[in-house]
Structures are given as structure tokens and as C-alpha cells.
Design an enzyme around this catalytic site. Structure first.
Site, PDB file in Angstrom:
ATOM      1  CD  GLU A  87      37.288  40.599  27.108  1.00  0.00           C
ATOM      2  OE1 GLU A  87      38.384  41.038  27.491  1.00  0.00           O
ATOM      3  OE2 GLU A  87      36.277  40.536  27.825  1.00  0.00           O
ATOM      4  CB  CYS A 119      33.346  41.324  30.213  1.00  0.00           C
ATOM      5  SG  CYS A 119      34.842  40.401  30.482  1.00  0.00           S
ATOM      6  CG  HIS A 241      31.041  40.258  34.011  1.00  0.00           C
ATOM      7  ND1 HIS A 241      31.041  39.362  32.964  1.00  0.00           N
ATOM      8  CD2 HIS A 241      32.350  40.398  34.387  1.00  0.00           C
ATOM      9  CE1 HIS A 241      32.292  39.010  32.707  1.00  0.00           C
ATOM     10  NE2 HIS A 241      33.096  39.613  33.546  1.00  0.00           N
TER      11      HIS A 241
HETATM   12  N1  CAA Z   1      39.325  26.541  50.689  1.00  0.00           N
HETATM   13  C1  CAA Z   1      38.387  27.496  50.519  1.00  0.00           C
HETATM   14  N2  CAA Z   1      38.667  28.768  50.068  1.00  0.00           N
HETATM   15  C2  CAA Z   1      39.952  29.027  49.776  1.00  0.00           C
HETATM   16  C3  CAA Z   1      40.981  28.076  49.930  1.00  0.00           C
HETATM   17  C4  CAA Z   1      40.620  26.786  50.408  1.00  0.00           C
HETATM   18  N3  CAA Z   1      41.532  25.824  50.570  1.00  0.00           N
HETATM   19  N4  CAA Z   1      42.143  28.646  49.573  1.00  0.00           N
HETATM   20  C5  CAA Z   1      41.874  29.917  49.209  1.00  0.00           C
HETATM   21  N5  CAA Z   1      40.532  30.147  49.330  1.00  0.00           N
HETATM   22  C6  CAA Z   1      39.811  31.377  49.008  1.00  0.00           C
HETATM   23  C7  CAA Z   1      40.545  32.635  49.442  1.00  0.00           C
HETATM   24  O1  CAA Z   1      40.339  32.928  50.804  1.00  0.00           O
HETATM   25  C8  CAA Z   1      39.910  33.667  48.516  1.00  0.00           C
HETATM   26  O2  CAA Z   1      38.655  34.015  49.017  1.00  0.00           O
HETATM   27  P1  CAA Z   1      38.289  35.579  49.246  1.00  0.00           P
HETATM   28  O3  CAA Z   1      38.439  36.235  47.908  1.00  0.00           O
HETATM   29  O4  CAA Z   1      36.881  35.537  49.702  1.00  0.00           O
HETATM   30  O5  CAA Z   1      39.271  36.093  50.238  1.00  0.00           O
HETATM   31  C9  CAA Z   1      39.640  32.868  47.223  1.00  0.00           C
HETATM   32  O6  CAA Z   1      39.723  31.486  47.599  1.00  0.00           O
HETATM   33  C10 CAA Z   1      40.677  33.112  46.128  1.00  0.00           C
HETATM   34  O7  CAA Z   1      41.926  32.903  46.696  1.00  0.00           O
HETATM   35  P2  CAA Z   1      43.120  33.928  46.421  1.00  0.00           P
HETATM   36  O8  CAA Z   1      42.659  35.319  46.712  1.00  0.00           O
HETATM   37  O9  CAA Z   1      44.340  33.462  47.082  1.00  0.00           O
HETATM   38  O10 CAA Z   1      43.219  33.675  44.846  1.00  0.00           O
HETATM   39  P3  CAA Z   1      44.285  34.044  43.806  1.00  0.00           P
HETATM   40  O11 CAA Z   1      45.277  35.033  44.247  1.00  0.00           O
HETATM   41  O12 CAA Z   1      44.855  32.774  43.359  1.00  0.00           O
HETATM   42  O13 CAA Z   1      43.416  34.727  42.618  1.00  0.00           O
HETATM   43  C11 CAA Z   1      41.774  35.896  41.416  1.00  0.00           C
HETATM   44  C12 CAA Z   1      42.052  34.992  42.596  1.00  0.00           C
HETATM   45  C13 CAA Z   1      42.429  37.257  41.648  1.00  0.00           C
HETATM   46  C14 CAA Z   1      40.276  36.094  41.245  1.00  0.00           C
HETATM   47  C15 CAA Z   1      42.367  35.240  40.137  1.00  0.00           C
HETATM   48  O14 CAA Z   1      41.691  34.043  39.871  1.00  0.00           O
HETATM   49  C16 CAA Z   1      42.315  36.120  38.898  1.00  0.00           C
HETATM   50  O15 CAA Z   1      43.199  36.935  38.665  1.00  0.00           O
HETATM   51  N6  CAA Z   1      41.266  35.943  38.039  1.00  0.00           N
HETATM   52  C17 CAA Z   1      41.114  36.709  36.803  1.00  0.00           C
HETATM   53  C18 CAA Z   1      40.652  38.127  37.022  1.00  0.00           C
HETATM   54  C19 CAA Z   1      39.191  38.216  37.387  1.00  0.00           C
HETATM   55  O16 CAA Z   1      38.400  37.306  37.169  1.00  0.00           O
HETATM   56  N7  CAA Z   1      38.785  39.378  37.921  1.00  0.00           N
HETATM   57  C20 CAA Z   1      37.397  39.593  38.265  1.00  0.00           C
HETATM   58  C21 CAA Z   1      37.020  41.048  38.181  1.00  0.00           C
HETATM   59  S1  CAA Z   1      37.440  41.682  36.540  1.00  0.00           S
HETATM   60  C22 CAA Z   1      36.152  41.140  35.540  1.00  0.00           C
HETATM   61  O17 CAA Z   1      35.132  40.745  36.022  1.00  0.00           O
HETATM   62  C23 CAA Z   1      36.332  41.155  34.055  1.00  0.00           C
HETATM   63  C24 CAA Z   1      36.657  39.751  33.638  1.00  0.00           C
HETATM   64  O18 CAA Z   1      35.766  38.988  33.219  1.00  0.00           O
HETATM   65  C25 CAA Z   1      38.027  39.322  33.738  1.00  0.00           C
END
Ligand code: CAA
Length: 394
Positions: A87, A119, A241
Site C-alpha cells: 500500500e 494490509c 495482523h
Molecule cells: N502507561 C501505560 N499505558 C498507557 C499510558 C501510560 N502512561 N498512557 C496511555 N496508555 C494506554 C491507554 O490506556 C491505551 O490503552 P487501551 O487501548 O488499552 O485503552 C493505550 O495506551 C493507547 O493510548 P491512547 O488510546 O490514548 O492512544 P492514542 O489516542 O494516542 O492512539 C492509536 C492509539 C489509536 C492506536 C494510534 O496509535 C493510531 O491511530 N494508530 C494507527 C492506527 C492503527 O494502528 N489502527 C489499528 C487497527 S487498523 C489496522 O490494523 C490496519 C493498519 O495496519 C493500520
């Protein structure tokens, strides 16, 4: 796509090799730059480090590096189909696989094509290859999956970037994993992650994408287990994945609950953990991630997996998901590349934040002029630059 045929022919993964560039950034460095607790990345996302693409590499050079060790004279004669899943395409018309085909000196009587569906496309390629091998059992297929995961500096997706490629040889009587005939497939029109042609970074609704991933998993599993008659406990290990490793852990916990499995938390963990080790260090490699996870499982699992069934879940945003299975073949240990893969990951140079930013923001000029990329990589294949809108490789 059903591979049910009268013959007892086993078809599947004969060899699997991955490659990632020799540069990485520790997520500690990103966390301190952004003023974020590093545990958010280490514990919350389950990621420690991510590979970074230097200006003189791309999906073509990564795929060529992944495949090179698999291409001996016999395979050059036997491979008549190259499927390139990505991709992060570098051309709207020419398949990236054609450059790899040239760099590796493959046979001219070879079909070469590029496949796209986020993916997921490497899994579609794998299933197409299996169908093809039923028709051409004396041939082999080279499946390449190569990607550069880019979300942008200082975005929530930034710590889930990474890059890498996997090369898989598919054949009859495979040495590693024979793919079984049943699949649960789900396609749906959702906007969880996409990248318009004019953007270099993905647009993503991150939280929503994790929900769609999990819902798709459960639907795919339901269809797969209905068709195959296999229950959760009939799978010794699972590969998912891996956009970030915590996602795979959540998926496995969710699947186990939904399948009413009685497996305890420690056992659940051990069913997937060896498969997550490489991705924790490499990051997301989109199409290649599931298969880097498969290599990680086979190479790092201490138990003998011979004759054991592995469940695979492939997910591509947008979205298509597929659950399928494979049986590990006796003697598989002899066909692995454990030392090579581990040394690839441990020998990467760790970048400072400024170096990472420079690599990330570098763009190959688009003016049609004669341009040379700066030399960063001491590797066999490099993107030398471009001339008259043509990419030039060493
Ligand atoms: N200590 C320990 N854990 C902590 C922490 C700390 N100090 N602070 C936050 N966390 C935890 C949160 O509680 C959360 O855990 P849960 O999900 O279990 O609740 C985790 O860390 C992530 O924190 P946030 O939810 O606040 O994270 P974020 O808003 O910054 O974003 C995300 C997380 C949405 C995955 C982001 O990284 C993202 O957009 N990633 C890209 C998209 C992605 O990977 N999607 C996956 C499905 S799609 C797919 O699989 C296709 C692909 O390859 C993209």
C-alpha cells in the site's frame, strides 16, 4: 476461494524471509521529544522501537533484499509468478515487482503483478498463489509484501510506524506451513484508514480502526469455524495482523472470549507472544506484518510446532479481513532464518530524533530532473535517484 481438491496435495509456505532497513528509532526518543510517558508506547501499545526508511531505500529495495537469499538457481527456474503486495506503491502503472524481478534476475517467462487492499493484500496473494499452484504444481510462486508505514510527525499514529518487507516462496510440499482449505472472509466499506494518491501519510480514524479490526475478526472467525468445523482449542498458536503488538493481544483475548474458550490468561499469552517479538522492534510493516509475525512465531517458539495448527487473521483497513489456518510441517526448523533475522534487528543503527525527522521528511524530487539520493545504506540494493521521472536502482 476454496482450495478443496480431490488430491492430497499439500501447498503452502516453503520459505519465509524478511528484511528491514538498518536504521531504527527507540520509542523512548519519540516519547521524550513529545513529553509523553514512554510506558504509553511500551505498555499501552506494546511497541519498543521502529525501523525507519532511509532516503536511498524504498519498497522495491526492501523486497529485493528480503527475497535475495531465497533465490537460488533452482528457484529462478521454478518461479513463474511474482505477486507484490503493498500500500506504499511507487508507480501508478508499473508493478513494483518488475524492478525486483529485474534486480533478482528472474526468468522472463514470469507473470508479475502488484496487489492492493491496505494490509490485507498479501493474504489475497497467498490464496491466489495456492490456487495457481493447484494448476501448476511443478512451479513456485514468489510472494513479496513490502511497506513503509507513515502517519506523520507528532500524530497519535507516529509510534505505530515502521517499515519492512517479507519474501515468501509458496510451493507444493512446503517445508514450513501447509495452508488449509477453509477461510472466513469479510469485506465492508468503512473509512477507518486510507491514503489518497496526493498524500504521503495515511489518514486514519485510529480508535475507530481498532474497533473495526476487532469486529471484523469475530465475523471472519465465525465463518471460518463454521466452514472448517475447527474450534478455538484446535489451534496451537495464532498469528494476527500486527499494527502494534497490543492490538494483537487484544484481538486474541477478544477471540478467546467470543469462542467461549476456557484457556487461561497465561496460556492465551503464550499462544501469541513468540509471534510478536519481531514486530515490537520493527513496528508496523502493513502487508508484511502478519507474515513477519509468522516468522517470529516459528523462529522463537521453544516448543516443537510440528503437525500443529496455526490460526491466521489478516486485516486490511477499508476493509477486508480473513481468518485461515495452516499446519506446521515436520522438520520446519531446518528451513528457518532465525540468526539472520535477529541480527538484522539488533544491528540497526539507532537514530536521534533529528536524524529520524530528516529521513522522514525526505522526498524524492518530482520535477523530472536528474537527482541522486544521499548514500546512507551500505546494502546490496539502493535507490540511486531518479531521472526523467524514472526511478533508478543499483
Ligand atoms: N502507561 C501505560 N499505558 C498507557 C499510558 C501510560 N502512561 N498512557 C496511555 N496508555 C494506554 C491507554 O490506556 C491505551 O490503552 P487501551 O487501548 O488499552 O485503552 C493505550 O495506551 C493507547 O493510548 P491512547 O488510546 O490514548 O492512544 P492514542 O489516542 O494516542 O492512539 C492509536 C492509539 C489509536 C492506536 C494510534 O496509535 C493510531 O491511530 N494508530 C494507527 C492506527 C492503527 O494502528 N489502527 C489499528 C487497527 S487498523 C489496522 O490494523 C490496519 C493498519 O495496519 C493500520
Amino acid at each position: 476461494m476454496s482450495h478443496v481438491v480431490s488430491s492430497e496435495k499439500k501447498i503452502g509456505i516453503d520459505a519465509i524471509r524478511f528484511y528491514t532497513p538498518s536504521f531504527a528509532i527507540d520509542l523512548h526518543t519519540i516519547a521524550s521529544q513529545r513529553g509523553i510517558d514512554p510506558n504509553k508506547f511500551h505498555v499501552g501499545l506494546g511497541q519498543h522501537c521502529m525501523s525507519v526508511m532511509p532516503p536511498d531505500e524504498d519498497i522495491v529495495t526492501m523486497a529485493a533484499h528480503a527475497a535475495l537469499p531465497l533465490i537460488d538457481e533452482q528457484n529462478k527456474r521454478d518461479i513463474h509468478l511474482v505477486l507484490f503486495a503493498t500500500e506504499s506503491g511507487v508507480d501508478q502503472s508499473k508493478a513494483a515487482g518488475l524492478w525486483v524481478h529485474h534486480l533478482l534476475g528472474l526468468s522472463s517467462s514470469c507473470r508479475v503483478v502488484e496487489l492492493k487492499q491496505a494490509c490485507y493484500s498479501a493474504t489475497c496473494a497467498l490464496q491466489l498463489a495456492i490456487s495457481y499452484l493447484h494448476m501448476h504444481p511443478t512451479e513456485k510462486v514468489l510472494l513479496l509484501a513490502s511497506d513503509n508505514a507513515r502517519y506523520g510527525l507528532n500524530t497519535p499514529g507516529e509510534p505505530t510506524q515502521g517499515c519492512g518487507a517479507v519474501a515468501i516462496i509458496l510451493s507444493v510440499s512446503p517445508r514450513l506451513v501447509a495452508i488449509e482449505p477453509h477461510q472466513g472472509v469479510v469485506a465492508d466499506h468503512v473509512m477507518d484508514f486510507w491514503r489518497p494518491n496526493y498524500l504521503n501519510e495515511a489518514v486514519v480514524d485510529g480508535k475507530y480502526s481498532t474497533k473495526v479490526y476487532l469486529n471484523t475478526l469475530l465475523k471472519c472467525w465465525e465463518e471460518y469455524s463454521r466452514q472448517s468445523g475447527h474450534g478455538f482449542s484446535e489451534h496451537a498458536r495464532f498469528c494476527y495482523h500486527i499494527p502494534f503488538t497490543r492490538m494483537a493481544e487484544k484481538a486474541h483475548e477478544r477471540l478467546s472470549r467470543s469462542a467461549s474458550s476456557q484457556t487461561c490468561a497465561t496460556a492465551l499469552h503464550s499462544q501469541i507472544e513468540p509471534g510478536l517479538l519481531y514486530s515490537k522492534q520493527l513496528g508496523n510493516a502493513y502487508t508484511a506484518s502478519l507474515y513477519i509475525g509468522c516468522a517470529s512465531l516459528l523462529e522463537n517458539e521453544l516448543e516443537d510446532l510440528s503437525e500443529k495448527r496455526i490460526g491466521f487473521f489478516s486485516y486490511g483497513s477499508g476493509c477486508v479481513g480473513e481468518f485461515f489456518s495452516g499446519v506446521v510441517q515436520r522438520g520446519y526448523q531446518k528451513a528457518l532464518f532465525r540468526e539472520e533475522h535477529q541480527s538484522l534487528l539488533t544491528s540497526r543503527a539507532k537514530l536521534s530524533y533529528e536524524q529520524y525527522k530528516d529521513f522522514f521528511t525526505y522526498q524524492l524530487p518530482e520535477d523530472g530532473g536528474d537527482h541522486t539520493t544521499p548514500v546512507h545504506s551500505a546494502v546490496r540494493f539502493r535507490l540511486l535517484g531518479c531521472r526523467n521521472h524514472e526511478r533508478l536502482y543499483q
